[in-house]
Scaffold this active site. Structure first.
Site, short mmCIF file in Angstrom:
data_model
loop_
_atom_site.label_atom_id
_atom_site.label_comp_id
_atom_site.label_asym_id
_atom_site.label_seq_id
_atom_site.Cartn_x
_atom_site.Cartn_y
_atom_site.Cartn_z
N CYS A 6 0.78 -1.23 0.00
CA CYS A 6 0.00 0.00 0.00
C CYS A 6 0.82 1.28 0.00
CB CYS A 6 -0.94 0.08 1.20
SG CYS A 6 -1.66 -1.47 1.70
N CYS A 242 13.84 -2.67 -0.93
CA CYS A 242 13.20 -3.59 -1.90
C CYS A 242 13.60 -3.21 -3.33
CB CYS A 242 11.68 -3.52 -1.75
SG CYS A 242 10.81 -4.43 -3.05
N ASP A 355 10.12 -6.05 -20.29
CA ASP A 355 9.13 -5.98 -19.20
C ASP A 355 9.87 -5.80 -17.87
OD1 ASP A 355 6.71 -5.82 -17.99
OD2 ASP A 355 6.00 -7.79 -18.59
N CYS A 451 17.21 -5.63 -0.95
CA CYS A 451 16.60 -6.95 -0.78
C CYS A 451 16.45 -7.62 -2.14
CB CYS A 451 15.24 -6.81 -0.10
SG CYS A 451 14.40 -8.40 0.09
S1 SF4 Z 1 11.39 -10.27 -1.48
FE1 SF4 Z 1 12.48 -8.33 -1.12
S2 SF4 Z 1 13.02 -7.59 -3.17
FE2 SF4 Z 1 11.51 -9.18 -3.44
S3 SF4 Z 1 9.58 -8.05 -3.58
FE3 SF4 Z 1 9.84 -8.66 -1.43
S4 SF4 Z 1 10.87 -6.94 -0.42
FE4 SF4 Z 1 11.07 -6.66 -2.63
#
Ligand code: SF4
Length: 477
Positions: A6, A242, A355, A451
């Protein structure tokens, strides 16, 4: 269990401006982070929650701004990572005098619920955010302050979280998890002396506020009549930003961790071109919309013409929506059905399709079929993200392994074998994935500060070794 990714927002105006119109605009600018439901909260009132897009309630905005007039408010747009999409699961939530909006996923919520007296959970009707709020309120009643409560809670809670809070004494708070999985920024609008915190800087730009900085991982910021005060509730220095935010999730205009998302995506395309220099291709096309900058960067790097070979129909009911974050497979298929190829551009060409990710393979399969119908001679598909092989427990909706295109039925397989299986499934002539090192370099954040768990299966940044469950167990569907 309901777990949220979100978008969240918090606003506090020091000159007493009613911030609700700004709150609504900033939520609209975060719509790409969640299109299932939205809500706002002001002090001493129950939160207002609505299903669907923010813009679907446009005719009520004036009335809402009058009824909920306040100089302090928080808001939320919802994308369910786990749990069904219904109004009960929309946010903000209120527990006692604390309202909470959450972006992320708490993965040990059953354990946490035992600390608040236990709850009966079903995948349809419970919320990790609610449990967090209950636990926070109980810790605050023992310790007095939100900062001390959070520094205790962070040791009990596993997962990713950016929170905005609102208390009945008119204070707004923002907190970001110690690893910094999800983005969060703060800004200021000088014209009405208003502070804003939001998941992304696109929300700041939408209301004419300027970006001050990222909220630091492990930081709690309080906005009140005294301006803002900040404290750290964690001294953890390991980061896990992320990587998926940069290729798919975030808005291209946003700035996160010192990188602009559009420029990062363009660079990802350039770096992908070095990895896959497919110089015999006639044309590079993006899958609309998130892959556009990467396709442009790729084409420029190799000197191959860039064109728009696929158009998204924005006028059908689901046309403006993002397919990946739709909660149901049938809706994702419906959105992809309305990506239409332009035959005159595609016909008889070797087309490179770029993509941003390949998660379930739903859209890739449909797109390749459509390109074949449009007469493509050869289709090479390149993915700006590495092979997604493991579920995400930090806020993105691929909770089970079996739903992933890379799933090999438990058979130990090399990356080449996985790629070949997916290539065959989606029907491309060639399929190439990016790798984490290449991606991190293009984004400009050290590899070890990002990550990549969904590629590596290493969950140490979350401190867990999960037993994978089915989608039915996780989402009740
Ligand atoms: S595992 Fe880590 S890199 Fe993959 S979507 Fe989730 S937070 Fe993002």
């Amino acid at each position: 269990m309901v777990k949220e990714n979100c978008g969240v927002v918090g606003l506090f105006s020091l000159d007493g401006t009613n911030v609700i119109p700004m709150l609504i605009d900033s939520l609209r600018a975060l719509q790409h982070r969640g299109q299932e439901a939205w809500g706002i909260a002001i002090p001493k009132k129950d939160p207002l929650k609505k299903l669907g897009l923010v813009s679907a309630s446009a005719s009520e905005f004036k009335k809402i701004a009058e009824e909920y007039s306040s100089y302090a408010a928080i808001g939320h747009v919802r994308y369910s990572t786990i749990g069904r999409s219904n109004i009960e699961n929309a946010q903000p939530l209120k527990v006692k005098d604390l309202c909470i909006a959450h972006n992320g996923t708490i993965s040990n919520v059953e354990e946490l619920s035992n600390l608040v007296g236990g709850c009966t959970f079903t995948p349809q009707s419970s919320s990790d955010t609610l449990v967090v709020a209950q636990r926070l309120v109980s810790l605050m009643s023992e310790n007095g302050k939100l900062g001390s409560a959070l520094s205790l809670l962070k040791n009990e809670m596993i997962g990713s979280y950016c929170f905005t809070f609102l208390s009945d004494d008119n204070s707004v708070f923002a907190a970001r998890d110690p690893k910094g999985f999800r983005p969060m920024v703060m800004g200021h609008k000088d014209q009405n002396n208003t502070y804003i915190v939001a998941s992304e800087s696109s929300a700041l730009a939408a209301v004419g506020a300027k970006l001050i900085r990222d909220v630091k991982p492990g930081e709690l910021i309080k906005f009140s009549r005294n301006g803002f005060e900040t404290e750290m509730f964690s001294d953890d220095t390991q980061r896990a930003h992320c990587s998926f935010e940069f290729t798919y999730f975030a808005h291209p205009s946003s700035n996160m961790e010192g990188s602009n998302v559009y420029l990062a995506r363009k660079k990802i395309g350039q770096f992908l071109a070095k990895k896959f220099p497919l110089k015999d291709a006639d044309l590079v096309i993006p899958v609309p919309d998130s892959a556009r900058p990467a396709a442009l960067g790729f084409a420029q790097e190799l000197g191959i013409p860039f064109d728009e070979g696929l158009m998204k129909d924005r006028y059908s009911k689901k046309g403006p929506l993002r397919s990946f974050i739709e909660p149901h497979q049938s809706d994702r298929i419906e959105i992809n059905r309305w990506i239409i190829p332009i035959t005159e551009i595609i016909s008889d060409k070797h087309v490179i399709v770029i993509d941003d990710s390949l998660v379930r393979g739903t859209s890739s399969k449909a797109i390749i079929k459509a390109l074949r119908r449009a007469g493509a001679r050869k289709i090479s598909m390149l993915i700006t993200y590495p092979q997604i092989r493991f579920p995400c427990y930090a806020g993105i909706d691929f909770p089970s392994q079996e739903e992933l295109a890379t799933y090999m039925n438990g058979k130990e397989s090399s990356l080449e074998e996985i790629t070949e299986k997916v290539r065959n499934d989606i029907g491309a002539d060639f399929l190439g994935y990016n790798d984490p090192e290449n991606l991190a370099k293009a984004i400009g954040i050290p590899h070890e500060s990002m990550c990549f768990t969904c590629f590596t299966g290493d969950y140490s940044s979350l401190g867990i070794k999960p037993t994978f469950k089915t989608r039915l167990e996780m989402k009740g569907e």
